[in-house]
Design a protein around this motif. Structure first.
Motif, short mmCIF file in Angstrom:
data_model
loop_
_atom_site.label_atom_id
_atom_site.label_comp_id
_atom_site.label_asym_id
_atom_site.label_seq_id
_atom_site.Cartn_x
_atom_site.Cartn_y
_atom_site.Cartn_z
N ASP A 136 0.86 -1.19 0.00
CA ASP A 136 0.00 0.00 0.00
C ASP A 136 0.90 1.24 0.00
OD1 ASP A 136 -1.73 2.03 0.47
OD2 ASP A 136 -2.59 1.17 2.30
N SER A 138 0.29 4.26 0.15
CA SER A 138 -0.04 5.34 1.08
C SER A 138 0.74 5.15 2.39
CB SER A 138 -1.55 5.41 1.33
OG SER A 138 -1.98 4.37 2.14
N LEU A 139 1.16 3.90 2.68
CA LEU A 139 1.98 3.69 3.87
C LEU A 139 3.37 4.28 3.67
CD1 LEU A 139 1.01 0.01 4.74
CD2 LEU A 139 0.11 2.12 5.69
N GLN A 192 3.95 6.84 1.77
CA GLN A 192 3.73 8.28 1.92
C GLN A 192 3.64 8.67 3.38
OE1 GLN A 192 0.30 9.37 -0.39
NE2 GLN A 192 1.48 9.41 -2.28
N ALA A 193 2.93 7.86 4.16
CA ALA A 193 2.79 8.17 5.59
C ALA A 193 4.17 8.20 6.24
CB ALA A 193 1.90 7.13 6.27
N SER A 194 5.02 7.25 5.85
CA SER A 194 6.35 7.20 6.43
C SER A 194 7.15 8.46 6.08
CB SER A 194 7.07 5.95 5.93
OG SER A 194 8.41 5.98 6.31
N LEU A 243 7.04 -5.17 4.95
CA LEU A 243 5.77 -5.49 4.31
C LEU A 243 5.93 -6.38 3.08
CD1 LEU A 243 3.82 -2.13 4.72
CD2 LEU A 243 3.49 -4.26 5.97
N ASN A 286 0.32 -10.74 11.36
CA ASN A 286 0.36 -9.32 11.00
C ASN A 286 -0.52 -9.05 9.81
OD1 ASN A 286 2.12 -8.77 13.00
ND2 ASN A 286 3.94 -8.88 11.70
N ARG A 334 -3.07 -10.72 8.56
CA ARG A 334 -4.50 -10.82 8.84
C ARG A 334 -4.97 -9.51 9.47
NH1 ARG A 334 -6.54 -12.56 13.25
NH2 ARG A 334 -4.63 -13.57 13.94
N LEU A 335 -4.14 -9.01 10.35
CA LEU A 335 -4.48 -7.75 11.00
C LEU A 335 -4.52 -6.63 9.98
CD1 LEU A 335 -2.24 -8.19 14.14
CD2 LEU A 335 -4.65 -8.66 13.88
N ALA A 336 -3.57 -6.68 9.05
CA ALA A 336 -3.54 -5.61 8.05
C ALA A 336 -4.76 -5.69 7.16
CB ALA A 336 -2.28 -5.75 7.19
N ALA A 338 -7.76 -6.55 7.75
CA ALA A 338 -8.99 -6.02 8.33
C ALA A 338 -8.94 -4.52 8.48
CB ALA A 338 -9.22 -6.67 9.69
N GLY A 339 -7.84 -3.93 8.02
CA GLY A 339 -7.54 -2.51 8.20
C GLY A 339 -8.62 -1.49 7.96
N HIS A 340 -8.46 -0.75 6.90
CA HIS A 340 -9.27 0.46 6.71
C HIS A 340 -10.76 0.18 6.67
CE1 HIS A 340 -5.35 1.67 5.94
NE2 HIS A 340 -5.29 1.20 4.71
N VAL A 341 -11.50 1.15 7.14
CA VAL A 341 -12.95 1.04 7.08
C VAL A 341 -13.47 1.66 5.78
CG1 VAL A 341 -13.57 0.90 9.49
CG2 VAL A 341 -12.99 3.10 8.51
N PHE A 371 3.39 14.95 -1.85
CA PHE A 371 3.21 13.65 -2.49
C PHE A 371 2.78 13.77 -3.94
CE2 PHE A 371 1.99 12.78 2.02
CZ PHE A 371 3.25 12.34 2.35
N PHE A 426 -4.10 11.09 7.14
CA PHE A 426 -4.63 10.68 5.86
C PHE A 426 -6.10 10.29 5.94
CE2 PHE A 426 -0.13 10.21 5.58
CZ PHE A 426 0.17 10.54 4.27
N PHE A 434 0.55 1.84 9.87
CA PHE A 434 1.44 0.74 9.52
C PHE A 434 0.89 -0.55 10.13
CE2 PHE A 434 4.34 4.49 9.96
CZ PHE A 434 4.42 4.74 8.61
N PRO A 435 0.50 -1.51 9.29
CA PRO A 435 -0.17 -2.70 9.82
C PRO A 435 0.74 -3.58 10.65
CG PRO A 435 0.23 -2.96 7.48
CD PRO A 435 0.61 -1.55 7.82
N TYR A 473 6.62 6.46 15.62
CA TYR A 473 7.42 6.35 14.41
C TYR A 473 8.17 7.64 14.06
CZ TYR A 473 8.59 5.00 9.62
OH TYR A 473 9.26 4.69 8.47
N ALA A 513 -5.31 -3.34 13.12
CA ALA A 513 -6.50 -4.09 12.75
C ALA A 513 -7.31 -4.53 13.97
CB ALA A 513 -6.13 -5.28 11.91
N GLN A 533 -8.75 3.80 15.11
CA GLN A 533 -7.69 3.93 14.11
C GLN A 533 -7.49 5.38 13.73
OE1 GLN A 533 -8.27 1.38 10.69
NE2 GLN A 533 -8.94 -0.32 11.96
#
Ligand code: ATP
Ligand code: MG
Lengths: 307, 371
Positions: free
Chosen positions: A194, A196-197, A199-201, A219, A298, A300-302, A304-307, B63, B92, B98-99, B109, B143, B150
């Motif tokens: 992803d 966007s991760l 970018q977030a970093s 990742l 990890n 599996r957790l990822a 289920a991430g974003h809503v 970006f 965002f 970060f998962p 971070y 998650a 979140q």
């Protein structure tokens, strides 16, 4: 308590029905030959091929130096060959990894058409017979081959390079054959990354190197690990590449096993060597599975991430 | 008390950005945007979905590269400065947590990559997690959190760096009303104490009106109006802005000046008495009347006017009654009456004809967009 047909118990039943055929198939075609191999590795070789049905652990002694008996002698050569094979396989993994990882990023950034062309090109070799493709390398690498001719006529060298039947040729062959196996799992994990991760970093002030080490690498690690395992295993057992490109100089366990079965007709000793190769692979896969379980957690957790 | 200084901190100058879309079209989410953001101000971007708000934040954060124009931080051009060196932090729209890291790992971070000492990092993570109400969840993975949790992690992760400018992309949208209000207060507190400048995107008008020092209303990659919440609410520049914020009655008509008085003749309907500075007789105009500008009782002091309407629907919203009706010419109109109990209660029913009074200063004239 009353018997209840819960959803999970129904699901288990369905799973059982669905999995039975494949289980039987695997049992028949995988476990039985494996069992035969295990048994054979502890039997005495017959004089003219075949086996004598008596307990005979000395096949292992011939390789490890213990237990010895029945006229078998310790031959350190075999450990040397096994270590060599491990070394070639590891080198193949490293070279394919170094090549494939950056290329995967490059390809994932391409337009849809270019991407499809590249992916097709990478799977293209599967359509041609392995022997033919290896033979082509023979033509390329031999003293009068295309590579030497080109270098000579360009004046870069004045003596043909001795490439064929060397360690170098074997590595080239293994890398060539196994590159797609490294590329595809890595590419899959890069494609799923992803951005966007990333970018977030950057947004949080991480330098490109920090972003790579702390976000991109972890990742995409499952893809790297998957690629390493499925390149290492066939590299370790390969006998076609070393026998074509390595000549008599480069021995890998695959060749030795092949020769034990087909030329020396010593099935028990061939089985023993195969068992040792398999044990080392099994250890590797075990480590990989344990590691993947953690990563999958990890993942599996990822998911289920974003809503 | 905080003072939004006049000093400019960030300047977007003639920003233009287009994307090629797979449908082989071109969208232009930034179509010549010029915007000056003052130090320590809370600026809200408001606009319909797809108007370019996120794109604007992304170009500020670094970006997306601009096709044209430039972004200045305190006079320094930003185009050559990579995202990780810009002293901005973004929350965002999709959180982008970060998962593979825990909540504490995510929040810490920015400090880790800056080389802040472990002890200080832990202390600051604890602080900021308390601020967003997530104490005790340090060891969860993203998650394992609800959407609202979140979102607060994303907020905490951006806040901990104490950026010069904080870019918030619909960053309170997933929170329930109570939590949202407490986060709004926290953000305002941060603005006051830490002195962060905020650029905030929201779809919630009420949030925009209560939080902002200024609001920029955007549509199709342009800024239609930039002003304080009161300016935007009371004196929108055109029909679009008026319609976007709050409920409004907007009538199109022609201005007629007749000696000292002015009125707008609505097509096929009544005339509305207005004060019309800066417009000439015969101009095509839109007139806006907010629902609260109407009164059923004609207790007016100065000049004004009235409209007759048939009530079609009465909506009770607690403090107020919303009267939905129609004028004689069929145009819909909304009026607002305070709700009262007992003796003061209004006896209204659908079908009834009422007279809606307004003061002459209430109608707001806007240039007609059709013209
Ligand atoms: N990478 C891209 N490629 C093509 N088109 C894009 C890209 N990014 C954004 N767009 C388009 O640009 C326009 C503006 O997008 P943007 O994300 O800025 O909207 P927004 O105002 O944030 O909307 P929302 O309120 O729904 O979040 C949209 O029409 C969108 O489809
Ligand atoms: Mg957006």
């Amino acid at each position: 308590m009353a018997e209840r047909s819960t959803i999970s118990s129904q699901r288990r039943k369905a799973l059982f029905v669905l999995l039975t055929p494949i289980t039987l198939l695997l049992g028949a075609f995988f476990l039985i030959p494996l069992g035969i191999m295990v048994v054979y590795s502890f039997l005495e070789p017959g004089l003219y091929g075949g086996v004598v049905w008596s307990f005979y652990p000395y096949n292992y002694g011939r390789i490890f130096g213990w237990p010895l008996g029945g006229g078998e002698e310790f031959e350190p050569l075999y450990i040397q060959i096994i270590l060599n094979s491990l070394y070639y396989a590891a080198l193949t993994v490293i070279v394919t990894l170094v090549v494939c990882y950056p290329v995967a990023f490059w390809v994932s950034r391409m337009g849809p058409l270019a991407k499809n062309i590249v992916l097709f090109a990478i799977t293209l070799p599967f359509f041609a017979n392995l022997l033919v493709r290896i033979y082509a390398w023979l033509l390329l690498l031999r003293p009068t081959g295309a590579v030497n001719t080109a270098l000579l006529s360009l004046g870069i060298i004045d003596q043909p390079l001795n490439m064929i039947f060397t360690e170098f040729a074997v590595i080239v062959g293994l890398v060539y054959v196994l590159t797609p196996f490294m590329f595809l799992p890595i590419y899959a994990s890069v494609e799923r990354l992803d951005w966007s991760l990333v970018q977030a970093s950057q947004d949080l002030g991480a330098t490109p190197f920090q972003t790579f080490r702390r976000v991109i690498l972890p990742l995409t690690a499952p893809g790297i690990a998957g690629g390493c395992v499925i390149v290492f295993i066939p590299a370790l057992g390969n006998f076609i590449v070393p026998s074509f490109l390595g000549g008599s100089k480069v021995q890998m366990t695959g060749n030795v096993i092949e020769r034990q079965f087909l030329q020396a007709r010593n099935w028990p000793f061939g089985s023993t060597l195969a068992m040792i190769v398999m044990a080392s692979v099994l250890l590797l896969v075990l480590a990989y599975t344990l590691w993947m379980r953690r990563a999958a957690n990890n993942e599996r957790l990822a998911g289920a991430g974003h809503v | 008390m905080r003072q939004v200084s006049e000093q400019e901190v960030l300047r977007v100058d003639g920003a233009r950005k287009s994307f090629r879309t797979p449908e082989s079209g071109v969208v232009t989410p930034l179509d010549g945007i010029t915007l000056s953001i003052r130090n320590n101000e809370f600026l809200t971007l408001l606009g319909p979905s797809g108007c370019g708000k996120t794109t604007l934040l992304k170009t500020i954060a670094g970006f997306e590269e601009l096709d044209e124009g430039e972004i200045f931080l305190e006079g320094r051009a930003m185009s050559a400065v990579p995202a990780h060196r810009r002293p901005f932090n973004t929350v965002f729209q999709n959180y982008a947590l970060f998962p593979h890291m825990t909540v504490a790992g995510n929040v810490g971070y920015g400090l880790q990559v800056a080389g802040v000492k472990r002890a200080e990092e832990t202390a600051r993570v604890t602080d900021v997690l308390r601020l967003v109400g997530l104490s005790g969840l340090e060891r969860r993975k993203p998650a394992q959190l609800s959407g609202g949790q979140q979102q607060r992690v994303a907020l905490a992760r951006a806040l901990i760096n104490r950026p010069r400018v904080l870019l918030l992309d619909e960053s309170l949208s997933a929170l329930d009303r109570k939590l949202r209000q407490s986060m709004q207060i926290e953000l305002k507190n941060l603005q006051n104490t830490v002195g962060i400048t905020f650029i905030f995107v929201t779809h919630d008008q009420e949030e925009a009106l209560t939080m902002s020092d200024r609001i920029a209303v955007m549509d199709k990659g342009r800024i239609l109006q930039l002003g304080t919440p009161a300016e935007i609410y009371d004196t929108p520049k055109n029909r679009f802005v008026a319609g976007f914020i709050g409920t409004s009655n907007i009538f199109s008509g022609t201005l007629a000046k007749d000696g000292g008085t002015s009125r707008v003749d609505i097509e096929g309907g009544p005339a509305i008495a207005v004060t019309a500075d800066g417009f000439a007789s015969g101009d095509k105009v839109d007139v806006m009347l907010r629902p609260e500008h109407f009164a059923l009782a004609s207790g007016r002091t100065g000049a004004g006017g009235s409209l007759d309407a048939v009530i079609e629907n009465i909506v009770f919203v607690g403090t107020d009654l919303h009267l939905h009706g129609r004028l004689a010419n069929g145009l819909p109109v909304v009026a607002l009456e305070r709700h009262a109990r007992g003796a003061g209660a209004l006896s209204l029913a659908p079908g009834q004809t009422v007279t809606l009074h307004y003061q002459a200063t209430a109608p707001h004239l806007m240039k007609s967009q059709a013209a």
